[in-house]
Structures are given as C-alpha cells and as structure tokens.
Scaffold this active site. Sequence first.
Site, PDB file in Angstrom:
ATOM      1  N   CYS A 162      -5.534 -19.835  -4.560  1.00 61.64           N
ATOM      2  CA  CYS A 162      -5.089 -20.714  -5.639  1.00 61.64           C
ATOM      3  C   CYS A 162      -5.526 -22.164  -5.414  1.00 61.64           C
ATOM      4  CB  CYS A 162      -3.576 -20.589  -5.800  1.00 61.64           C
ATOM      5  SG  CYS A 162      -2.941 -21.199  -7.376  1.00 61.64           S
ATOM      6  N   LYS A 183      -0.955 -22.766 -19.571  1.00 59.67           N
ATOM      7  CA  LYS A 183      -0.870 -22.089 -18.280  1.00 59.67           C
ATOM      8  C   LYS A 183      -1.411 -20.670 -18.377  1.00 59.67           C
ATOM      9  CE  LYS A 183       2.397 -21.038 -14.541  1.00 59.67           C
ATOM     10  NZ  LYS A 183       3.803 -21.117 -14.088  1.00 59.67           N
ATOM     11  N   SER A 212      -1.225 -17.366 -12.043  1.00 62.26           N
ATOM     12  CA  SER A 212      -0.206 -18.351 -12.394  1.00 62.26           C
ATOM     13  C   SER A 212      -0.755 -19.733 -12.054  1.00 62.26           C
ATOM     14  CB  SER A 212       1.096 -18.084 -11.628  1.00 62.26           C
ATOM     15  OG  SER A 212       2.078 -19.039 -11.955  1.00 62.26           O
ATOM     16  N   HIS A 255      -3.236 -13.988  -7.543  1.00 60.33           N
ATOM     17  CA  HIS A 255      -2.195 -13.862  -6.517  1.00 60.33           C
ATOM     18  C   HIS A 255      -1.906 -12.395  -6.189  1.00 60.33           C
ATOM     19  CE1 HIS A 255      -0.975 -18.089  -6.291  1.00 60.33           C
ATOM     20  NE2 HIS A 255      -1.227 -18.136  -7.582  1.00 60.33           N
ATOM     21  N   GLU A 257      -0.912 -11.280  -3.512  1.00 59.39           N
ATOM     22  CA  GLU A 257       0.219 -11.223  -2.586  1.00 59.39           C
ATOM     23  C   GLU A 257       1.567 -11.159  -3.297  1.00 59.39           C
ATOM     24  OE1 GLU A 257       0.137 -15.573  -3.638  1.00 59.39           O
ATOM     25  OE2 GLU A 257      -1.332 -13.962  -3.392  1.00 59.39           O
ATOM     26  N   ARG A 269      12.913 -19.437 -13.783  1.00 61.11           N
ATOM     27  CA  ARG A 269      12.933 -20.881 -13.506  1.00 61.11           C
ATOM     28  C   ARG A 269      12.608 -21.677 -14.759  1.00 61.11           C
ATOM     29  NH1 ARG A 269       8.217 -22.026  -9.994  1.00 61.11           N
ATOM     30  NH2 ARG A 269       7.170 -22.086 -12.025  1.00 61.11           N
TER      31      ARG A 269
END
Length: 398
Positions: A162, A183, A212, A255, A257, A269
């Site tokens: 990232c 985004k 993300s 990502h 992971e 969030r």
Amino acid sequence: SIGGLLKTARWWLESRMPLVQHSRLPTFERLRDGGHEVLTLDRATHQDIRELHIGFLNMMPDAALQATERQFIRLVGGCNRIAQFYVYPFSLEGLKRSAETKAYIEHYYSRFDTLKESGLDALIITGANVASPNLEDEPFWGPLMQVVDWARDNVASTLCSCLATHAVLKRFFGIDRVPLPEKRWGVFDHRIAYPGHPLLRGINTRFDVPHSRYNDISRQQFEEAGLKVLVESAEGGVHMAVSPDHFRAIFFQGHPEYDINSLFKEYKREVHRYLGGERAEPPPFPRHYLPKSGRAAARHFLERAEAALRDGRPIPEFIEPEVAPLLDNTWGDTGRSIISNWLGLVYQLTNLDRRLQYMDGVDRADPLGMRCRTCSVDRHPGLDPGSRQDGGRSRISA
C-alpha cells in the site's frame, strides 16, 4: 544420490515451516490459540531446519498496529513449510503514537539498528496513515528512507504494501501517486498479467484481492519506469508489480493480508464517523463485499441509528453479529500462495550469512535468472544493479 534427492523432496513436501516464538510478542500466543503452528524457541533450536529471518516494518496507526502485525505474521506462517521463520517487528520515529502504543513497541518490537547489525533475509513494509499529499513532507519519510536504502543493498527481497509501495516507487523511480476521484474500496476480481513468473507459480489465473486506498499508481506509470506488472484488475487497477530485476522489490497496492472482516470494520468506522457528524453522508458499501442481505441490514441499522439521534436516544449496537456470518474470504488462499512463492525464492537465493544479500554467484541485477528467459532485463538507475554477490553458500544443496 537418487535416494538422497527423494528424501529431500519428501521432506520438502511433508515438512512444516512454522513460525518461531523467539520473543514475548503477544501475537505469537494469539496465533497459537487460533490453531496456527508456532514453535517455542527451545523446540526450534533442537530442529535441524534452516531459518529465515524476516523484518516487519509496521507503520500502521495505533488502532490497526496489532491487527496488521497479526495479519502479516499469519500470512508468513501459513505458507509452504520449508524453514523456520523468525519475524522481527519494528517501527519508526516520526509516527504519531500514544503512550500505550509506544510502551508496546518498546517492550515487544526490535530496533532497526540491531536488525541492521544482525542482517535480514527478507523485509515486509506496511502502509501508514498520512496527513500530507506529499509523502516527502511526512515526519516518518526520513527514517523510512534509511530503512529502504539499507534494504536495497542488504536484503534479498523487500515486499512493500500500500503506502509503502507508493513511497518506495517515489524514492527510487520518481513515480508520483495520483489521487483517485473516490476511495477505491472493496474486493475486486484480478487476473495474472505475467504468466510464468516464478512469483506466480501455481496461482489461479483469476482471483480476488481487497483494496482500500485514495491514491493509485497505474499500469502505464509502472511500465514507463521499467517495472513489471504481475497482477491487475480492470476495476481495481494494478495489485502486484516487481522491480526491473523481477525480485529485489515486490509492490502490492491491494491487501491480501486482510481478515475476512477488515473491510467491514472500516465500514463500521465510517458509519460512526457519519453518525458523529464527521462526514456529511453515509459511507458507500465496499464494492463486491457485502451480500444483498448484509447491505439490507446495514441500511436498516442506519435508519434506526438516525431515528435514535433525532429522538435523543442512544445509538443501537452495530450489526456485526448479524452480518459477520454472511461475509466471504475469497483472497486468502491466493495471498498465502504468493507469499509462499516469494519466501521460497528468498530461501533459495539468500546467503546463509544473513548479513550478505545473496548466495555466491547470484546476480543482483537478475536474481531469478529472468534475463535468459526474456532476453533482457530492463535496468533503472533507482535500483543499482551492482555486481554478483560474493561469498556464502546456497540454502539448497544437491
């Protein structure tokens, strides 16, 4: 002998390549409690298995520090078992930290100066939260560049995730990331763009990867700088690329992971930021992630929460117990396979003395021997090709 080769092959297929609990880092106990194999240091020292020593530069903010630590260490420990893994988390000066997180890092993390002295076989660098559109203005830029400058000439391969990808590409290739109109958030379908590359052996030609991020580096930018795009998505953009030598730097924009619920936690969030007045509109759903029933539950929650705010009542509990069972992980297996291929290649190329970058005879400009397959390997001044590494022995013997 043939018998010896068969014995080695059988060991390769059947042996386990566990993580080693070489420190009191709580993540090791959490992974063991979750069913992952983690050796005690005493047991590890009595096994006749080679070691790989992997640095893990964790730049994530406090709220995500331990989760990211666990995700990457689990990803390493879940790949094909060919060695014992010693993973050394460390962090940087210039990152905003609470007193509690500083104490955690001081207690459980390694120091970069110590790791430089002892050496590393491989390095993983996470993303980070930033406040400035210019990465070079961030307080952690200087300390991060010290790490990547050292790793370039001393570590067999560095995997950047990232924001680390964007920072390293800026440093060595002069590539500026481009802000996205909105985004890029969700789980996107990807295809292999470089069939036959050693890092992609045994990988499905199509698979998912979560993304993300607010910024992007395009295929055109990668290729104009001489880098090789390995995995991309029509909707999500480039996920994986490598340096011109094919191995010394690995770049992720996605990502692999992530936990099954990582995107859902990000959505939660953002919902609470909206309910708290920090954003004007409810957040969009992460694309291709929540099923229809999950999106319906989220809309219903927002209606109830907005009504509670209007009436002066407490906001109801979020919908995690209802939605979590509906989520699917469609990226984990492929992520583990790519990491397994990466560490398998590190295992074959890195020196037994981890203070040296490669075993004797490995060409730093072409560690994987790709030149003979593709006729030429593009060079770029950002990664000085240097010369063949002297000294050491192979980790795999005939």
